[in-house]
Design a protein around this motif. Structure first.
Motif, PDB file in Angstrom:
ATOM      1  N   SER A   1      46.610  47.873  42.173  1.00  0.00           N
ATOM      2  CA  SER A   1      45.842  47.881  40.916  1.00  0.00           C
ATOM      3  C   SER A   1      45.802  46.543  40.181  1.00  0.00           C
ATOM      4  O   SER A   1      45.244  46.466  39.080  1.00  0.00           O
ATOM      5  N   VAL A   2      46.342  45.456  40.762  1.00  0.00           N
ATOM      6  CA  VAL A   2      46.353  44.173  40.050  1.00  0.00           C
ATOM      7  C   VAL A   2      45.017  43.458  40.275  1.00  0.00           C
ATOM      8  O   VAL A   2      44.891  42.529  41.070  1.00  0.00           O
ATOM      9  N   GLY A   3      43.994  43.931  39.577  1.00  0.00           N
ATOM     10  CA  GLY A   3      42.670  43.313  39.657  1.00  0.00           C
ATOM     11  C   GLY A   3      42.628  41.990  38.927  1.00  0.00           C
ATOM     12  O   GLY A   3      43.515  41.663  38.126  1.00  0.00           O
ATOM     13  N   THR A   4      41.550  41.224  39.183  1.00  0.00           N
ATOM     14  CA  THR A   4      41.457  39.892  38.576  1.00  0.00           C
ATOM     15  C   THR A   4      40.062  39.633  37.999  1.00  0.00           C
ATOM     16  O   THR A   4      39.492  38.573  38.175  1.00  0.00           O
ATOM     17  N   GLY A   5      39.513  40.635  37.308  1.00  0.00           N
ATOM     18  CA  GLY A   5      38.243  40.448  36.621  1.00  0.00           C
ATOM     19  C   GLY A   5      37.164  41.384  37.131  1.00  0.00           C
ATOM     20  O   GLY A   5      37.123  41.750  38.306  1.00  0.00           O
ATOM     21  N   ALA A   6      36.272  41.777  36.226  1.00  0.00           N
ATOM     22  CA  ALA A   6      35.240  42.762  36.537  1.00  0.00           C
ATOM     23  C   ALA A   6      34.383  42.329  37.724  1.00  0.00           C
ATOM     24  O   ALA A   6      33.932  41.188  37.801  1.00  0.00           O
ATOM     25  N   ALA A   7      34.168  43.252  38.650  1.00  0.00           N
ATOM     26  CA  ALA A   7      33.298  43.002  39.800  1.00  0.00           C
ATOM     27  C   ALA A   7      31.847  43.027  39.350  1.00  0.00           C
ATOM     28  O   ALA A   7      31.518  43.570  38.293  1.00  0.00           O
ATOM     29  N   PRO A   8      30.942  42.450  40.147  1.00  0.00           N
ATOM     30  CA  PRO A   8      29.527  42.439  39.761  1.00  0.00           C
ATOM     31  C   PRO A   8      28.943  43.826  39.513  1.00  0.00           C
ATOM     32  O   PRO A   8      28.007  43.971  38.728  1.00  0.00           O
ATOM     33  N   ASP A   9      29.480  44.852  40.183  1.00  0.00           N
ATOM     34  CA  ASP A   9      28.963  46.207  39.999  1.00  0.00           C
ATOM     35  C   ASP A   9      29.811  47.031  39.033  1.00  0.00           C
ATOM     36  O   ASP A   9      29.718  48.257  38.993  1.00  0.00           O
ATOM     37  N   SER A  10      30.626  46.362  38.219  1.00  0.00           N
ATOM     38  CA  SER A  10      31.559  47.084  37.343  1.00  0.00           C
ATOM     39  C   SER A  10      30.845  47.984  36.332  1.00  0.00           C
ATOM     40  O   SER A  10      31.356  49.046  35.972  1.00  0.00           O
ATOM     41  N   LYS A  11      29.650  47.588  35.878  1.00  0.00           N
ATOM     42  CA  LYS A  11      28.929  48.406  34.893  1.00  0.00           C
ATOM     43  C   LYS A  11      28.584  49.772  35.460  1.00  0.00           C
ATOM     44  O   LYS A  11      28.557  50.765  34.727  1.00  0.00           O
ATOM     45  N   GLN A  12      28.313  49.824  36.757  1.00  0.00           N
ATOM     46  CA  GLN A  12      27.983  51.103  37.388  1.00  0.00           C
ATOM     47  C   GLN A  12      29.152  52.067  37.349  1.00  0.00           C
ATOM     48  O   GLN A  12      28.975  53.277  37.443  1.00  0.00           O
ATOM     49  N   PHE A  13      30.350  51.527  37.217  1.00  0.00           N
ATOM     50  CA  PHE A  13      31.556  52.345  37.174  1.00  0.00           C
ATOM     51  C   PHE A  13      32.087  52.518  35.754  1.00  0.00           C
ATOM     52  O   PHE A  13      33.157  53.095  35.555  1.00  0.00           O
ATOM     53  N   GLY A  14      31.368  51.995  34.775  1.00  0.00           N
ATOM     54  CA  GLY A  14      31.821  52.070  33.399  1.00  0.00           C
ATOM     55  C   GLY A  14      32.965  51.134  33.085  1.00  0.00           C
ATOM     56  O   GLY A  14      33.757  51.389  32.181  1.00  0.00           O
ATOM     57  N   ASP A  15      33.041  50.018  33.833  1.00  0.00           N
ATOM     58  CA  ASP A  15      34.208  49.134  33.740  1.00  0.00           C
ATOM     59  C   ASP A  15      33.854  47.701  33.339  1.00  0.00           C
ATOM     60  O   ASP A  15      34.616  46.767  33.619  1.00  0.00           O
ATOM     61  N   ALA A  16      32.721  47.500  32.693  1.00  0.00           N
ATOM     62  CA  ALA A  16      32.318  46.152  32.302  1.00  0.00           C
ATOM     63  C   ALA A  16      33.406  45.507  31.444  1.00  0.00           C
ATOM     64  O   ALA A  16      33.930  46.111  30.514  1.00  0.00           O
ATOM     65  N   GLY A  17      33.759  44.266  31.795  1.00  0.00           N
ATOM     66  CA  GLY A  17      34.734  43.525  31.005  1.00  0.00           C
ATOM     67  C   GLY A  17      36.184  43.750  31.385  1.00  0.00           C
ATOM     68  O   GLY A  17      37.077  43.115  30.816  1.00  0.00           O
ATOM     69  N   ALA A  18      36.444  44.629  32.344  1.00  0.00           N
ATOM     70  CA  ALA A  18      37.830  44.869  32.761  1.00  0.00           C
ATOM     71  C   ALA A  18      38.390  43.619  33.439  1.00  0.00           C
ATOM     72  O   ALA A  18      37.676  42.902  34.133  1.00  0.00           O
ATOM     73  N   ASP A  19      39.673  43.372  33.226  1.00  0.00           N
ATOM     74  CA  ASP A  19      40.339  42.210  33.838  1.00  0.00           C
ATOM     75  C   ASP A  19      41.841  42.446  33.763  1.00  0.00           C
ATOM     76  O   ASP A  19      42.509  42.035  32.816  1.00  0.00           O
ATOM     77  N   THR A  20      42.372  43.111  34.756  1.00  0.00           N
ATOM     78  CA  THR A  20      43.752  43.580  34.687  1.00  0.00           C
ATOM     79  C   THR A  20      44.738  42.453  34.424  1.00  0.00           C
ATOM     80  O   THR A  20      45.432  42.429  33.399  1.00  0.00           O
TER      81      THR A  20
END
Length: 395
Positions: free
Chosen positions: A13-32
């Motif tokens: 789960s140690v992500g490093t910033g929103a993926a290009p398709d993050s909005k489709q998953f409701g995750d815009a702006g996420a950056d663990t």
């Protein structure tokens, strides 16, 4: 350059910033990892990951983690193509089997026919049956479960069916048998679920319940061969540490270790590093995700990162010149984000060997299958048609 042993460590789960398709998953702006760094306001101490290049791979450095002027490792990011953002999707894709068809999720709880069959099989009533944080639903329903012996069933935004029960009320063997039966109900064609998760807990009351390390994942059988199968069939020794065995339903694994915690997992890594073998050791460290990401606890997440970084120092010190270390993640789970689900993010890729003359950028790799393709390439094994090896870029 080829290597005798490859050690892959997944910081779950140690992500490093929103993926290009993050909005489709409701995750815009996420950056663990970025938001954990901001939360620690310069006090997130990751000296080993820093010198390998963990901040170099980002557009903006992690707060408190300097960019390495002469990084010791190759670094980059990986972008997922699978339809989901669960651990199964991420690990399968890493091993050359992207999950292209979205699995079933249950935002309104599980259908009555599944619940009725579980109740008939177990002889126990099901309570809960909704998307919820595990700690929250256990705190809410755990005392009732202790009194009645009912099964707490819940889900999340991922394709999971989770069953919680107090270890003193429902023995582990019984809980596992119920989960195995539930697994048989959702293997398709009507319902296809990624994971059934046994969630045992202990404690006297709702204020003191804690989930135990006896969690077990009953994962969908891989729908095709993975790179672990290919390695094993080619005679390459494969070690699985943590929930790797569960995620791949035991396929392609010669030697397996169950983790009680991240530190227990690192103990297993240290043990395997003392073994003389030719092959691939694949490790998952789940505490980042299970203990802190889903619970939206950035303090705990950062402390776990710093504890891992300290243990990473031992790994680096024990590596041979013909060893390769590949550190990555399977998805994000931003502990500062809304909700309690995984977040669709890039994942870090840090690749190191003591034999490297230099470090450098590997850019953005997509799909995750580049990871497995590189492992196969190293051992001269073919069959991963999803990814492109970056072995030739390592000098």
């Amino acid at each position: 350059m080829t290597f005798k042993r490859i050690f892959g460590i997944v910081m779950d789960s140690v992500g490093t910033g929103a993926a290009p398709d993050s909005k489709q998953f409701g995750d815009a702006g996420a950056d663990t990892i970025g938001h954990v760094g901001e939360h620690f306001a310069g006090k997130l101490a990751l000296p080993n990951l820093a010198k390998l290049g963990i901040s170099n791979l980002r557009d903006t450095p992690i707060v408190g983690v300097p960019v390495a002027q002469n990084p010791h490792a190759y670094y980059g990011k990986m972008q997922e193509i699978s339809a989901g953002k669960d651990s199964m999707d991420g690990h399968w894709e890493m091993m050359g089997l992207p999950v292209r068809k979205a699995l079933n999720t249950f935002p309104n709880g599980f259908p009555a026919d599944i619940i009725q069959k579980m109740e008939a099989f177990s002889g126990r009533k099901v309570i809960g049956n909704r998307p919820e944080s595990g700690t929250k639903i256990i705190a809410e329903l755990g005392e009732h479960q202790m009194q009645t012996g009912d099964l707490i069933v819940y889900t999340s935004g991922d394709s999971v069916l989770q069953i919680a029960a107090h270890e003193d009320v429902i023995p582990l063997d019984e809980l596992y048998k119920i989960c195995e039966y539930a697994r048989s109900l959702v293997n398709g064609p009507e319902y296809l679920v990624g994971r059934i998760i046994a969630r045992p807990y202990v404690g006297p009351d709702g204020q003191h319940f804690t989930r135990t390390a006896n969690r077990r994942d009953f994962t969908l059988e891989p729908t095709g061969p993975t790179d672990l199968d290919r390695l094993q069939q080619a005679g390459v020794h494969v070690v699985g540490i943590g929930k790797i065995n569960d995620i791949f339903s035991g396929h392609g694994i010669d030697e397996g270790y169950h983790n009680e915690s991240n530190m227990d997992g690192m103990d297993h890594v240290d043990h395997v590093m003392q073994e003389d073998f030719t092959g691939f050791c694949f490790t998952n460290l789940v505490d980042f995700d299970a203990m802190y990401g889903h619970r939206r606890n950035p303090d705990g997440f950062g402390q776990a990162l710093m504890a891992f970084d300290q243990r990473l120092g031992t790994v680096l010190a024990n590596m041979h010149d013909d060893d390769l270390l590949m550190i990555t993640a399977d998805h994000g789970n931003d502990p500062t984000y809304t909700g309690s689900d995984h977040t669709r993010e890039f994942v870090p890729l840090v690749v190191y060997s003591p034999s490297f003359k230099q470090g450098g950028s590997l850019g953005i790799r997509t799909p995750f299958a580049d990871f497995g393709a590189t492992v196969l390439d190293n051992f001269g094994v073919k069959g991963n048609n999803e990814g492109q090896s970056f072995l030739a870029d390592l000098q």
